[in-house]
Structures are given as structure tokens and as C-alpha cells.
Write a protein that holds these residues in place. Structure first.
Motif, PDB file in Angstrom:
ATOM      1  N   LEU A 165       7.983  51.374  39.728  1.00  0.00           N
ATOM      2  CA  LEU A 165       8.032  52.307  40.832  1.00  0.00           C
ATOM      3  C   LEU A 165       6.718  52.135  41.590  1.00  0.00           C
ATOM      4  N   LEU A 166       6.809  51.604  42.808  1.00  0.00           N
ATOM      5  CA  LEU A 166       5.633  51.311  43.615  1.00  0.00           C
ATOM      6  C   LEU A 166       5.447  52.404  44.662  1.00  0.00           C
TER       7      LEU A 166
ATOM      8  N   GLN B 299       8.946  52.160  46.520  1.00  0.00           N
ATOM      9  CA  GLN B 299       9.838  51.032  46.289  1.00  0.00           C
ATOM     10  C   GLN B 299      10.142  50.967  44.800  1.00  0.00           C
ATOM     11  N   VAL B 300      11.407  50.781  44.476  1.00  0.00           N
ATOM     12  CA  VAL B 300      11.825  50.652  43.093  1.00  0.00           C
ATOM     13  C   VAL B 300      12.265  49.209  42.865  1.00  0.00           C
TER      14      VAL B 300
END
Length: 89
Positions: free
Chosen positions: A12-13, A24-25
Motif C-alpha cells: 500500500l503506497l 496505490q495498491v
């Protein structure tokens, strides 16, 4: 995603730009068939729960699939070609 066959985990970003937060995933799966088992036949539509969707101002509705070529974080994945194997040597 946990509990689905072939699911290996995710990253997870998080990135802040001004007053917006971008998330973002990156999920990791064994095969495209595993992804289809989770996301449906095509596996190209983003699966976002109604609860999470309600927290976001916008999100991508489509996904893309990439293949891990080198993984230096866990040591798994395909190794790069060695000298003499496809590099013109």
C-alpha cells in the motif's frame, strides 16, 4: 483479498501532493487465474469496497497487470538472463 487462492500479499503506497493524498495498491498473485478468481472473468475492473470508495474523492476503475521480473525485496521471482543467454554475448 486475503483468503483468495493465489493471493501473496500487497504493498500500500502513499504519496501526498499539496492537499491531496494518493494511494496505490500493488497486489501480488500467483497467476492471472488467481486474479480472475478474485476480481471476475476479465480481472481488469478495480475491486473497491463501498466503504473504501466512500472515503475517496476519486479512484481508478480499471487495473493493469504486470509481471514481476526481479524481486530484490524477497529474493523470489525470475532471475535476469546471465551472460551468454540472450544478451548477445
Amino acid at each position: 483479498m486475503e483468503g483468495f487462492d493465489g493471493y501473496r500479499g500487497c504493498y500500500l503506497l502513499h504519496r501526498e501532493e499539496g492537499d491531496q493524498v494518493h494511494i496505490q495498491v500493488l497486489s501480488l498473485w500467483d497467476t492471472l487465474a488467481s486474479i480472475r478468481g478474485f476480481a471476475g472473468t476479465e480481472g481488469l475492473t478495480a475491486v473497491v469496497s463501498p466503504t473504501v470508495a466512500g472515503l475517496m474523492s476519486a479512484y481508478d476503475t480499471e487495473v493493469r497487470h504486470d509481471t514481476v521480473v526481479i524481486d530484490t525485496a524477497t529474493g523470489h521471482g525470475t532471475k535476469p538472463a546471465t551472460r551468454g543467454q540472450g544478451d548477445g554475448s
